[in-house]
Design a protein around this motif. Structure first.
Motif, PDB file in Angstrom:
ATOM      1  N   GLN B   1       0.857  -1.200   0.000  1.00 27.92           N
ATOM      2  CA  GLN B   1       0.000   0.000   0.000  1.00 27.92           C
ATOM      3  C   GLN B   1       0.887   1.241   0.000  1.00 27.92           C
ATOM      4  O   GLN B   1       1.677   1.452   0.905  1.00 27.92           O
ATOM      5  N   GLN B   2       0.763   2.024  -1.062  1.00 27.89           N
ATOM      6  CA  GLN B   2       1.596   3.195  -1.181  1.00 27.89           C
ATOM      7  C   GLN B   2       0.846   4.365  -0.601  1.00 27.89           C
ATOM      8  O   GLN B   2      -0.085   4.894  -1.213  1.00 27.89           O
ATOM      9  N   GLN B   3       1.266   4.842   0.547  1.00 29.54           N
ATOM     10  CA  GLN B   3       0.511   5.860   1.259  1.00 29.54           C
ATOM     11  C   GLN B   3       0.732   7.241   0.676  1.00 29.54           C
ATOM     12  O   GLN B   3      -0.159   8.083   0.743  1.00 29.54           O
ATOM     13  N   SER B  93       2.418  12.098   7.955  1.00 29.34           N
ATOM     14  CA  SER B  93       2.197  11.359   9.197  1.00 29.34           C
ATOM     15  C   SER B  93       1.029  11.971   9.953  1.00 29.34           C
ATOM     16  O   SER B  93       0.797  13.176   9.876  1.00 29.34           O
ATOM     17  N   PRO B  94       0.306  11.161  10.713  1.00 29.18           N
ATOM     18  CA  PRO B  94      -0.603  11.742  11.708  1.00 29.18           C
ATOM     19  C   PRO B  94       0.232  12.353  12.832  1.00 29.18           C
ATOM     20  O   PRO B  94       1.326  11.865  13.136  1.00 29.18           O
ATOM     21  N   LYS B  99       5.637   7.203  13.028  1.00 28.79           N
ATOM     22  CA  LYS B  99       6.152   6.795  11.725  1.00 28.79           C
ATOM     23  C   LYS B  99       5.894   7.845  10.661  1.00 28.79           C
ATOM     24  O   LYS B  99       4.785   8.349  10.532  1.00 28.79           O
ATOM     25  N   LEU B 100       6.929   8.155   9.882  1.00 25.70           N
ATOM     26  CA  LEU B 100       6.765   8.966   8.683  1.00 25.70           C
ATOM     27  C   LEU B 100       6.637   8.036   7.486  1.00 25.70           C
ATOM     28  O   LEU B 100       7.418   7.094   7.347  1.00 25.70           O
ATOM     29  N   PHE B 102       7.156   7.958   3.600  1.00 17.93           N
ATOM     30  CA  PHE B 102       7.861   8.739   2.602  1.00 17.93           C
ATOM     31  C   PHE B 102       7.349   8.444   1.202  1.00 17.93           C
ATOM     32  O   PHE B 102       6.934   7.316   0.891  1.00 17.93           O
ATOM     33  N   GLY B 103       7.437   9.465   0.337  1.00 13.57           N
ATOM     34  CA  GLY B 103       7.256   9.252  -1.081  1.00 13.57           C
ATOM     35  C   GLY B 103       8.504   8.623  -1.676  1.00 13.57           C
ATOM     36  O   GLY B 103       9.506   8.436  -0.988  1.00 13.57           O
ATOM     37  N   ALA B 104       8.440   8.312  -2.963  1.00 14.63           N
ATOM     38  CA  ALA B 104       9.524   7.567  -3.609  1.00 14.63           C
ATOM     39  C   ALA B 104      10.737   8.435  -3.925  1.00 14.63           C
ATOM     40  O   ALA B 104      11.797   7.900  -4.243  1.00 14.63           O
TER      41      ALA B 104
END
Lengths: 114, 112
Positions: B1-3, B93-94, B99-100, B102-104
């Protein structure tokens, strides 16, 4: 400017061997993290550590991984039995009063599992 | 899952030009959006961050634009300089999370 220090900068190991990656976070910081970055991919969260215990961990952080803050200054990541897919750059990070804000990252340890 | 989805993967800009990097997120619990800059051989370093109570934040030549309804945010680098050549990561992040996500990453090359 204070910085997060990681040693070694490079670690080469054989598959199945144990490795310990070491970090010295910024001295007055309270929150400590390990992230990793497989070559060419995004930075991934592994684990966070606060008040001498793991506060959160990802699915990657399985039973082969452990963290420790043995002496109040060092923060270590141990991989018990390394796999080829553990090859990555491992970053230690720390932050002060806010959990995920203003993370300071070290320069990383490049782990190569052969 | 890519957040967090980040684009483009790389971009080249002339000195003095504008670099624009876009990110989109899905998790509506995210309310902290930092951008990190990474030079080769170094760890990511916090560049600028925004929370959803504002639509824009500027620090020097770096500006974050935030669109809460579209769940998108972007980084603009004005008057790009060769020293800006680096990889840029968006993250989210909330607030009360450890936890952060990250994008790619986007590799920016500024040509003199």
């Amino acid at each position: 400017e204070p910085e997060v220090t990681q040693t070694p900068s490079h670690q080469v190991t054989q598959m199945g061997q144990e490795v310990i990656l070491r970090c010295v976070p910024i001295s007055n910081h309270l929150y400590f993290y390990w992230y990793r970055q497989i070559l060419g991919q995004k930075v991934e969260f592994l684990v966070s550590f606060y008040n001498n215990e793991i506060s959160e961990k990802s699915e990657i952080f399985d039973d082969q991984f452990s963290v420790e803050r043995p002496d109040g200054s060092n923060f270590t990541l141990k991989i018990r039995s390394t796999k080829l897919e553990d090859s990555a750059m491992y970053f230690c990070a720390s932050s002060g009063t806010h959990r995920n804000e203003k993370l300071f990252f070290g320069s990383g340890t490049q782990l190569s599992v052969l | 899952q890519q957040q967090v989805k980040q684009s483009p993967q790389s971009l080249i800009v002339q000195k003095g030009g504008i670099s624009i990097i876009n990110c989109a997120y899905e998790n509506t619990a995210f309310d902290y959006f930092p951008w990190y800059q990474q030079f080769p051989g170094k760890g990511p370093a916090l560049l600028i961050a925004i929370r959803p109570d504002v639509s824009e934040k500027k620090e020097g030549r770096f500006t974050i634009s935030f669109n809460k309804s579209a769940k998108q945010f972007s980084l603009h680098i004005m008057d790009s300089q060769p020293g800006d050549s680096a990889t840029y990561f968006c993250a989210a992040s909330p607030t009360n999370d450890y936890k952060l996500s990250f994008g790619a990453g986007t590799t920016v090359t500024v040509r003199a």
